[in-house]
Design a protein around this motif. Structure first.
Motif, PDB file in Angstrom:
ATOM      1  N   GLY A 159       0.767  -1.184   0.055  1.00 25.87           N
ATOM      2  CA  GLY A 159       0.047   0.080   0.143  1.00 25.87           C
ATOM      3  C   GLY A 159       0.654   1.195   0.121  1.00 25.87           C
ATOM      4  N   GLY A 160       0.165   2.349   0.126  1.00 25.38           N
ATOM      5  CA  GLY A 160       0.815   3.631   0.260  1.00 25.38           C
ATOM      6  C   GLY A 160       1.059   4.510  -1.175  1.00 25.38           C
ATOM      7  N   ASP A 185      -0.519   6.360  -4.863  1.00 28.23           N
ATOM      8  CA  ASP A 185      -1.710   7.237  -5.310  1.00 28.23           C
ATOM      9  C   ASP A 185      -2.491   6.196  -6.384  1.00 28.23           C
ATOM     10  N   HIS A 190       5.551  10.837   1.921  1.00 32.55           N
ATOM     11  CA  HIS A 190       4.472  11.108   2.564  1.00 32.55           C
ATOM     12  C   HIS A 190       3.979  12.331   2.271  1.00 32.55           C
ATOM     13  N   SER A 238       1.487   8.513  -0.670  1.00 33.64           N
ATOM     14  CA  SER A 238       1.337   8.687   0.904  1.00 33.64           C
ATOM     15  C   SER A 238       1.435   6.979   1.354  1.00 33.64           C
ATOM     16  N   GLY A 280      -0.913   5.391   3.618  1.00 41.84           N
ATOM     17  CA  GLY A 280      -2.058   6.525   4.158  1.00 41.84           C
ATOM     18  C   GLY A 280      -1.531   7.636   4.615  1.00 41.84           C
ATOM     19  N   SER A 316      -2.423   8.243   9.579  1.00 37.23           N
ATOM     20  CA  SER A 316      -2.236   7.066   8.687  1.00 37.23           C
ATOM     21  C   SER A 316      -3.671   6.267   8.497  1.00 37.23           C
ATOM     22  N   GLU A 317      -3.262   5.230   7.848  1.00 35.57           N
ATOM     23  CA  GLU A 317      -4.581   4.278   7.613  1.00 35.57           C
ATOM     24  C   GLU A 317      -4.578   3.554   8.976  1.00 35.57           C
TER      25      GLU A 317
END
Length: 508
Positions: free
Chosen positions: A82-83, A85, A204, A209, A212, A225-226
């Protein structure tokens, strides 16, 4: 195709998946090389009529298709972390798949495998190879955006080229007003934000990101964050933003990641102090508390007079007029400083001009008498020394006694005794002594009467008696003795201990 990353899954991937996914940046260079070589060979054949072995090009195309497929698979695994766009990720995904598909088509035609199925297959060869190469360039650009940000290739593009290419004007770099008086500096805008932009925002931001998390604006920092908030206002050491910086560099969760420019000790201390003060976004240094731990770090940021010690700052350290704090000293040998750091000690400057140092064992709980023999090598420069909660004994105080300019000494929760204190009589500048939780008795207090510069001493949970403390106060009326006599003094010590603990955590 620098970073092919596919759609992020909702379930947490296993370590095995992420392990193999991290090989994507390595494998992804193979199809790039193979396809470019194939394209150059075909271009040479068409323009100069040079004969190239059919088998050679077929072999190159085969491995380009295989490696492109592997890059897709590993990129998918990497994306599960993850992380990234979402829109850029989707485009990168489908274009990367397209590279693999058209590479297989080009190989199939060149090797005549498709010729057995489609009579017109030879007409597909050059278009398939051309499309694969175009997609390769495009998906490579998107991969760079995912990894380094959307302006990675254009960040330093000269103005004329930028105009010809139709690239928007360069976004102005973060401008921070120089700190001329640290007391009037805005804590977030002039101190915290530059640290985040230099070490954290690369991964970030609005384009990338990770987890997240965005750290490029106050609102995004507050959002977290997430996994939730990244800081707990008032509790720096308990905040994830600080915890990940203190993990071993080889830890997968350490930030910044291994290989990136790491946060300096002073920068971590500043971030921790900011969170300890409630993570304010609109206050000046003079509006928040400044403890002993952060004072030298703040002083190193800019000019102006000494840090204010008024009610708003709530400091408890020695008075700024102490002669040793204005004394000019020779600069310490960097090799000797490195020796202390290798022993696990933190070494921070108290000022840029005078060359005094603070040495702390907050990260070296196993620091012992043998390692203490390193301290006298910086006998002139060490002014503040924190050896609390370590494995030292009275033997270490023989080394400490050689630090002729020592002003502040922490020995709390150690095995030092009266015998060790006798060795410190030559420290003419010693003003602050913390003996909390040690084996010191009334006999040791009697020896302290010869410490003419001593202003503050902590004696909570020692073996001293009320009479011993009374005798010491009689001999030194101006000495602030904090010990176990009254509830008021116990409360004062509890407050002071909390300040010291927070100061220590700020250095981790």
């Amino acid at each position: 195709m620098t970073n092919l990353i596919l759609v992020q899954a909702t379930a947490q991937p296993s370590d095995w998946v992420l392990f193999w996914g991290h090989f994507h940046p390595l494998i992804v260079h193979l199809p790039i090389g193979f396809l470019l070589i194939a394209g150059l060979l075909e271009l040479d054949r068409l323009t100069r009529r040079n004969s190239v072995s059919q088998h050679t090009i077929t072999l190159i195309l085969f491995w380009s298709a295989v490696s492109a497929t592997m890059a897709c698979l590993l990129g998918y695994m990497l994306s599960l972390g993850g992380g990234y766009d979402g829109e850029t990720l989707d485009s990168h995904m489908w274009q990367g798949i397209g590279v693999a598909v058209f590479a297989w088509v080009a190989w199939g035609v060149k090797s005549e495998n498709l010729g057995r199925i489609l009579s017109f297959s030879q007409l597909l060869y050059l278009p398939a190879l051309g499309i694969a190469l175009i997609l390769l360039l495009s998906t490579g650009h998107l991969g760079g955006n995912l990894t380094h940000g959307s302006d990675y290739l254009t960040q330093y593009m000269p103005g004329p080229i930028r105009t010809l290419a139709g690239v928007p004007a360069k976004t102005p770099a973060l401008k921070v007003e120089p700190i001329t008086d640290v007391n009037q500096a805005m804590v977030y805008q002039q101190i915290v934000n530059p640290i985040l932009h230099s070490r954290c925002v690369q991964c970030h931001n609005a384009d990338k990101s990770k987890a997240g998390l965005r750290l490029d604006t106050p609102d995004m920092i507050k959002k977290g964050s997430e996994d939730g908030p990244v800081f707990v206002a008032g509790k720096g050491s308990a905040s994830d933003l600080i915890k990940v910086c203190l993990l071993p560099e080889d830890d997968d969760h350490h930030m910044p990641p291994k290989g990136k420019t790491q946060l300096e000790e002073g920068q971590i201390a500043l971030l921790t102090w900011w969170i300890d003060q409630g993570a304010p976004f609109d206050k000046k240094v003079s509006d928040v508390k400044v403890n002993d731990a952060i004072r030298p770090v703040l002083a190193s940021l800019g000019g102006g007079g000494p840090l204010e010690t008024g009610k708003s700052n709530g400091t408890t350290g020695p008075a700024p007029e102490s002669p040793v704090l204005t004394m000019k000293m020779a600069a310490a040998d960097p090799k000797l400083i490195d020796e202390l750091k290798k022993a696990g000690l933190l070494v921070l400057p108290l000022s840029k001009e005078q060359n005094q140092l603070e040495v702390s064992a907050v990260n070296a709980r196993t620091f012992n008498d043998t390692q203490a023999q390193l301290l006298p090598k910086l006998s002139s420069q060490i002014v503040w020394l924190k050896l609390g909660d370590t494995e030292i004994t009275d033997a270490t105080l023989a080394q400490v006694a050689r630090l002729k300019n020592l002003q502040k000494l922490h020995l709390e929760q150690t095995k030092v005794t009266d015998a060790g204190l006798k060795q410190l009589k030559g420290l003419e500048y010693l003003e602050y002594l913390n003996l909390y939780g040690t084996g010191v008795t009334d006999a040791g207090l009697a020896d302290l009467a010869s410490f003419k510069s001593l202003k503050t001493i902590y004696l909570w949970q020692t073996k001293v008696t009320e009479q011993g403390i009374a005798n010491l106060k009689k001999a030194m009326p101006k000495l602030e003795v904090i010990g176990g006599i009254s509830e008021k003094e116990a409360a004062e010590l509890a407050k002071a201990t909390a300040v010291e603990a927070k100061s220590s955590e700020a250095k981790k």
